[in-house]
Design an enzyme around this catalytic site. Sequence first.
Site, PDB file in Angstrom:
ATOM      1  CG  ASP A 196      -4.457  -1.586   0.570  1.00 15.59           C
ATOM      2  OD1 ASP A 196      -3.613  -2.445   1.317  1.00 15.59           O
ATOM      3  OD2 ASP A 196      -4.516  -0.314   0.620  1.00 15.59           O
ATOM      4  CB  SER A 241      -1.078  -0.063   1.210  1.00 17.37           C
ATOM      5  OG  SER A 241      -2.151   0.806   0.842  1.00 17.37           O
TER       6      SER A 241
END
Length: 289
Positions: A167, A42
Site C-alpha cells: 500500500d 490505495s
Amino acid sequence: MQIDRETGLILEGGGMRGVFTSGVLDAFMKYDVYFRYTVAVSAGACNGLSYVSRQPRRARISNIDMLAKYDYIGLRHLVTQGCIFDPELLYHRFPYELVPYDYDEYFRNCWRGEVFEMVTTNCQTGFAEYLTETSGDSHRLNELARASSSLPYVSKIVNVDGKPMLDGGIVDSIPVMHSIEMGHKTNVVICTRNKGWRDTGRDHKQPKFVYRNYPRLRVALSHRIEVYNRQLDLIDELEEQGKILVVRPMNPVVVGRMEKDVNKLEALYEEGFQLGEQFVKEHVLLADK
C-alpha cells in the site's frame, strides 16, 4: 486559487472511507470536470481508475452495491487468498465481468495526455513509487491498483515489474508534495478525514520477525502515524496559504477502513457527491463566468 489545465488532483486512500472520494469524483464527472494529472493512493487509486475511464457510479456500485451482494471483506479471504479484501473478485471478476471496466477509454485518455499515477510502497527500499500504465496492458493496470491498495499485515505483497510492493499509504498517504515536484503549482486534494483529525495512536518499532526480509519496510511502518500526521499538518498549511483546495468530509467520519455497514457507506458517498457538486459550482462554474 485558479484551477486550470495544469492543476493537479490528489486522491487520498483510507479503505472504505474512499466512498467519499467516489462521490466527489462522480460529481466531477457529472459536470465534465477532468484533471490532466491525477495521483492517487490505495482506495483513491481504485476510485480514480473509474474517473479516468469516465464511468460515473462504477466505483459506487463496486464499493457499496457489490459489497452488500458479495461480502468481499473478511478473515476468510485472508485465510484462503492472503488478503482481507477478496482479490479475485475485486481485481478479476469485477473489472472483466461483473462491473466491466472500460480499458479502451482509460488508455485513450492516457494517450491523449492525461497522467494517472498510483502510489505504491517498495518493500525493499521503504520508499514510495509513483507508477503509471499506458502501454495497453490491462493486467498490469489491475496489479498497480492491487499493489497500491494492499494493506500491510492483512494483504500479500504484490510483485510489480519484479519489485515487491504494498500500500502506498504506508509512506505517502496524501502525495501533494509529489504533485508539486512534478510541476503542478496548484492542486486539488480530496481527503477522507474531516479537518482537524489526527491519528492519536502511537508508532511502535516493528519486531524483526515482521517482514523479516524487508528491514526498510519495517522502518517505514515504525513511523507511519508520525508521517501521516505531518502530511495532514502540511495540507492545512498549504490550504491556509491558498496553494491548494481541499474537499473533505465536514463531520467526523464514522466509516471504518474495513466498514461493512452499507447505510454508513451510502451516507458518506452522498456527502462526497454533494460536496463535489458544491466545489464545482464554486470553483469551476463560477470561475468560467
